[in-house]
Design an enzyme around this catalytic site. Structure first.
Site, PDB file in Angstrom:
ATOM      1  N   SER A 146     -35.139 -56.650  52.804  1.00 54.77           N
ATOM      2  CA  SER A 146     -33.786 -57.145  52.524  1.00 54.77           C
ATOM      3  C   SER A 146     -32.763 -56.145  53.026  1.00 54.77           C
ATOM      4  O   SER A 146     -33.025 -54.931  53.076  1.00 54.77           O
ATOM      5  CB  SER A 146     -33.600 -57.349  51.020  1.00 54.77           C
ATOM      6  OG  SER A 146     -32.247 -57.622  50.707  1.00 54.77           O
ATOM      7  N   TYR A 159     -33.904 -53.812  42.472  1.00 58.67           N
ATOM      8  CA  TYR A 159     -34.279 -54.626  43.628  1.00 58.67           C
ATOM      9  C   TYR A 159     -34.009 -53.874  44.925  1.00 58.67           C
ATOM     10  O   TYR A 159     -34.866 -53.801  45.813  1.00 58.67           O
ATOM     11  CB  TYR A 159     -33.498 -55.934  43.604  1.00 58.67           C
ATOM     12  CG  TYR A 159     -33.762 -56.823  44.800  1.00 58.67           C
ATOM     13  CD1 TYR A 159     -34.912 -57.592  44.874  1.00 58.67           C
ATOM     14  CD2 TYR A 159     -32.850 -56.888  45.857  1.00 58.67           C
ATOM     15  CE1 TYR A 159     -35.157 -58.403  45.974  1.00 58.67           C
ATOM     16  CE2 TYR A 159     -33.084 -57.693  46.956  1.00 58.67           C
ATOM     17  CZ  TYR A 159     -34.244 -58.454  47.009  1.00 58.67           C
ATOM     18  OH  TYR A 159     -34.491 -59.247  48.110  1.00 58.67           O
TER      19      TYR A 159
END
Length: 263
Positions: A146, A159
């Site tokens: 990501s 995250y």
């Protein structure tokens, strides 16, 4: 002829969203596909059928990548079916939404669960696949990371940290598994999937899409198909000379951040 024709790919978390888009694009290339899911059985069966309609073989493999026994079973079922594993796409992931400035919104258990799925799960799947790829003499691993792991933004600190760890692991394993196995990562920005609309509601989801279209240099809100194309490239479509790379696929959003000297 596609370089992926008659090859075998495992795509974790491929019942819906980006994982499903990757599985379908691989099937378009003639690649046989393993559809992995944890709970979304109905959607997984729909993705399975869509892949089979493209003329390839496909199977379902239920399992949680955070559990090593499940990872080994998924790979065993794949090898039992086809006798090989050529491609692994580590797409399965998890998060918890938490304001980055509110440190009490995350605890140790949150970090451990997110890392268990996003980092340890990917490692366990690679470990289970590696002997079969080495035996075949060639293999490709694509880790779906990501932009959060590059810039420190995203749904939560945990995250973002997990995706940063996944990027680092990509580098480590690209070195240690060469020359037979290539390991690369794709770092998407916003992806317009059902996950966002289910989480935030359709009105907020449309607002996020508009914001992406107005603020990114390419004036686009990413789709699962956009990111899947980059993933499939690393699976073997013209990427034989690339390993240890992290490809940012975010319509240029990262250009608004400080210079990225490492990723």
């Amino acid at each position: 002829m596609s370089a992926l024709k008659n090859k075998v790919a495992i795509v974790t978390g491929s019942a819906t969203g980006l994982g499903a888009a990757v599985a379908l694009q691989l099937a378009d290339k003639g690649c046989n596909v393993v559809i992995n899911y944890t709970k979304s059985e109905t959607e997984a069966k729909e993705t399975l059928a869509a892949c089979q309609e493209k003329g390839v073989e496909a199977i379902l493999a239920q399992g949680d990548v955070g559990e090593d026994a499940d990872c080994r079973r998924i790979v065993d079922e794949t090898v039992k079916k086809w006798g090989r594993v050529d491609v692994l796409v580590n797409n399965a992931g998890g998060t918890k939404f938490a304001n980055h400035a509110e440190l009490d919104e995350l605890n140790a258990e949150d970090f451990l669960w997110i890392y268990k799925v996003n980092v340890v799960g990917a490692y366990q799947m690679i470990r289970a696949c590696a002997p079969h790829m080495k035996e075949a003499g060639k293999g490709s691993v694509v880790n779906v990371s990501s932009i959060a792991g590059v810039t420190g933004i995203g749904s939560s600190v945990a995250y973002a940290a997990s995706k940063g760890a996944l990027n680092t692991m990509t580098l480590s394993l690209a070195r240690s598994l060469a020359p037979k196995i290539r390991v690369n990562a794709v770092c998407p920005g916003f992806i317009g999937t059902r996950w966002f609309s289910d989480r935030f509601g359709s009105q907020t989801f449309e607002g996020i899409k508009r914001q992406q279209e107005e603020s990114t240099p390419l004036q686009r809100a990413g789709t699962p198909e956009d990111i899947a194309t980059a993933v499939v490239f690393f699976c073997g479509e013209g990427s034989d000379h690339i390993t240890g790379e992290t490809l940012i696929t975010d319509a240029g959003m990262h250009l608004g951040f400080a210079p990225l000297t490492a990723r």
